[in-house]
Design an enzyme around this catalytic site. Structure first.
Site, short mmCIF file in Angstrom:
data_model
loop_
_atom_site.label_atom_id
_atom_site.label_comp_id
_atom_site.label_asym_id
_atom_site.label_seq_id
_atom_site.Cartn_x
_atom_site.Cartn_y
_atom_site.Cartn_z
N LYS A 116 0.82 -1.27 0.16
CA LYS A 116 0.10 0.00 -0.16
C LYS A 116 0.84 1.10 0.07
CE LYS A 116 -4.43 0.86 0.45
NZ LYS A 116 -5.63 -0.07 -0.07
N GLY A 155 -5.60 2.51 -7.37
CA GLY A 155 -6.15 3.61 -6.64
C GLY A 155 -6.47 3.36 -5.31
N ASP A 156 -6.92 4.11 -4.67
CA ASP A 156 -7.68 4.05 -3.32
C ASP A 156 -8.27 5.51 -2.94
OD1 ASP A 156 -7.78 1.97 -0.64
OD2 ASP A 156 -7.50 4.00 -0.10
N1 GLU Z 1 -7.58 0.23 -3.04
C1 GLU Z 1 -8.05 -1.19 -3.15
C2 GLU Z 1 -8.08 -2.19 -2.17
O1 GLU Z 1 -8.07 -1.50 -1.03
C3 GLU Z 1 -7.60 -1.83 -4.68
C4 GLU Z 1 -6.27 -2.22 -4.65
C5 GLU Z 1 -5.84 -2.62 -6.06
O2 GLU Z 1 -6.59 -2.85 -6.92
O3 GLU Z 1 -4.62 -3.07 -6.24
O4 GLU Z 1 -8.20 -3.16 -2.19
#
Ligand code: GLU
Length: 462
Positions: A116, A155-156
């Site tokens: 992350k 994204g997040d």
């Molecule tokens: N942010 C999203 C999650 O919490 C997606 C992460 C991603 O697609 O790599 O899973």
């Protein structure tokens, strides 16, 4: 875990304790005591990258933010997980998100490790040019540490297809290679169909299995009143899928307040959800729409509040889909008092430990129609990263699958994720006769054992 010599990381410690307590309270460590060592090892990130992001605002001023990437675990594949741009971002928050991501990604059944990243940059109130300049500066450093076979961000909160586009462009310029180094890309340049919808749709597919299992196949989303928090990507597509399956959406929210139906009947319509989506693209608040006559005649807007204690009438399903710790113990009790039977997180760690304890006590203590069933984010919201994994597969093989193909795969992944948590709970978690299995414990154990076994094979612990 010893806290000695470690800075205070409350969110990470919360996520760690939540996982560790479910492992401790199961029979896992009795059956496999050596896994205690694996828990110690998996709780330390393989690598943390921190860097300076300097960018120029529209007035020509120098602005400075912090950038991070927590490369937590690569046992199952390249580090994979989103980037969050939000003023609250710090190492504790990114470590909790990266830690959750390890086990979530394991539950998808795809080959992805956990990571992350993000920045304390606040996209709210910024111009498009400022956002572009920030993204370019952020990627100028991050590109040294990622790669399609090393670490694949997405994204997040605060990072949409637009930001992914700016970052992808900068990576491509510096490295002189077009590779699937980010997911959530635009559809004409390597993005997967259904990726924007995937997290929200996946939560609803998951809850559909919960409802069918708990009711012996008699019930579905049809006629269910569903309270949702948030109004970003996850909440929007969860809401649209609930409506498609015959349910009613009775609330949405943003960081400034909650918008809930005034009466006991009805639902948000897809048009109203699309209007909210449109103002979110402009980084505006729901309060702007709430004061228009079309909205104020149908909804009440409660500034500074979350939806859970402000619903008029019955709640059947709650989908926290905004951010971490958005359901307190008292709000969990209020939801149960309003009739809520199913709680599933579209957000990561949406429930506080107190809320989880309330939900789990009502699962264990009640049977049949009065049982409460809670699903944690790392299982229920795995659909987003799962379709990111499908995007990586499409990029590697230079093909594009149809929406139907991706949606079918997403449905299968969510079904497997549900069944895996259920079966693992039955195997490892003692439960009162007749009570529903613990999806939180089952999903934690299933994700953890898969990663722990791979790490043992790699010689990461012995
Ligand atoms: N942010 C999203 C999650 O919490 C997606 C992460 C991603 O697609 O790599 O899973």
């Amino acid at each position: 875990m010893t806290a000695q010599n470690l800075p205070s990381e409350p969110e990470f410690e919360q996520a760690y304790k939540e996982l560790a307590s479910t492992l401790e309270n199961s029979t896992l460590f009795q059956k496999k005591p050596e896994f205690r060592k694996a828990l110690q090892v998996v709780s330390v990130p393989e690598r943390v990258v921190q860097f300076r992001v300097v960018w120029e605002d529209d007035q020509g001023n120098v602005q400075i933010n912090r950038g991070f990437r927590v490369q937590f675990n690569s046992a199952l594949g390249p580090y994979k997980g989103g980037l969050r741009f939000h003023p609250s971002v710090n190492l504790s928050i990114l470590k909790f998100l990266g830690f959750e991501q390890i086990f979530k990604n394991a539950l998808t059944g795809l080959n992805m490790g956990g990571g992350k990243g993000g920045s304390d940059f606040d996209p709210k109130g910024k111009s498009d040019n400022e956002i572009r300049r920030f993204c370019v500066s952020f990627m100028t450093e991050l590109c040294k540490h990622i790669g399609q076979d090393t670490d694949v961000p997405a994204g997040d909160i605060g990072v949409t297809g637009r930001e992914v586009g700016f970052m992808f462009g900068q990576y491509k310029k510096i490295r002189n290679e077009w590779v699937g180094v980010l997911t959530g890309k635009g559809q004409s340049w390597g993005g997967s169909l259904i990726r924007p919808e995937a997290t929200g749709y996946g939560v609803v597919y998951y809850v559909d299995h919960m409802i069918k299992y708990a009711s012996g196949g008699k019930e579905s989303f049809a006629g269910k009143r569903v309270a949702i928090s948030g109004s970003g990507n996850v909440a929007q597509y969860a809401a649209l899928k609930v409506i498609e399956l015959g349910g009613s959406v009775i609330s949405l929210s943003d960081s400034q307040g909650a918008l809930v139906l005034s009466g006991e009947e009805g639902s948000f319509t897809p048009e109203e959800i699309n209007q909210i989506a449109a103002i979110k693209v402009e980084r505006k608040q729901i309060s702007e729409l709430a004061s228009t006559s079309a909205f104020s005649s149908k909804f009440k807007y409660i500034a500074g509040a979350r939806p859970w204690t402000n619903i008029t009438g019955r709640v059947d399903v709650a989908l926290p889909s905004a951010t971490q710790n958005e359901v307190s113990g008292d709000e969990a009790k209020a939801l149960i008092a309003a009739g809520c039977k199913f709680i599933a997180e579209g957000s990561n760690m949406g429930s506080t430990q107190e809320a989880i304890d309330v939900f789990e006590a009502h699962r264990e203590g009640n049977q049949g129609a009065s049982a409460i069933w809670y699903a944690p984010g790392k299982a229920a919201n795995a659909g987003g990263v799962a379709v990111s994994g499908l995007e990586m597969a499409q990029n590697s093989s230079r093909v594009t699958w149809t929406s139907e193909e991706v949606d079918t795969r997403l449905k299968h992944i969510m079904e497997d994720c549900f069944n895996n948590g259920l079966a693992t709970a039955k195997e490892y978690v003692p439960a009162a006769e007749g009570s529903l299995p613990s999806l939180v414990a089952g999903s934690n154990i299933a994700g953890f054992t898969k990663v722990a076994e791979a790490m043992k094979d790699h010689g990461d612990w012995w």
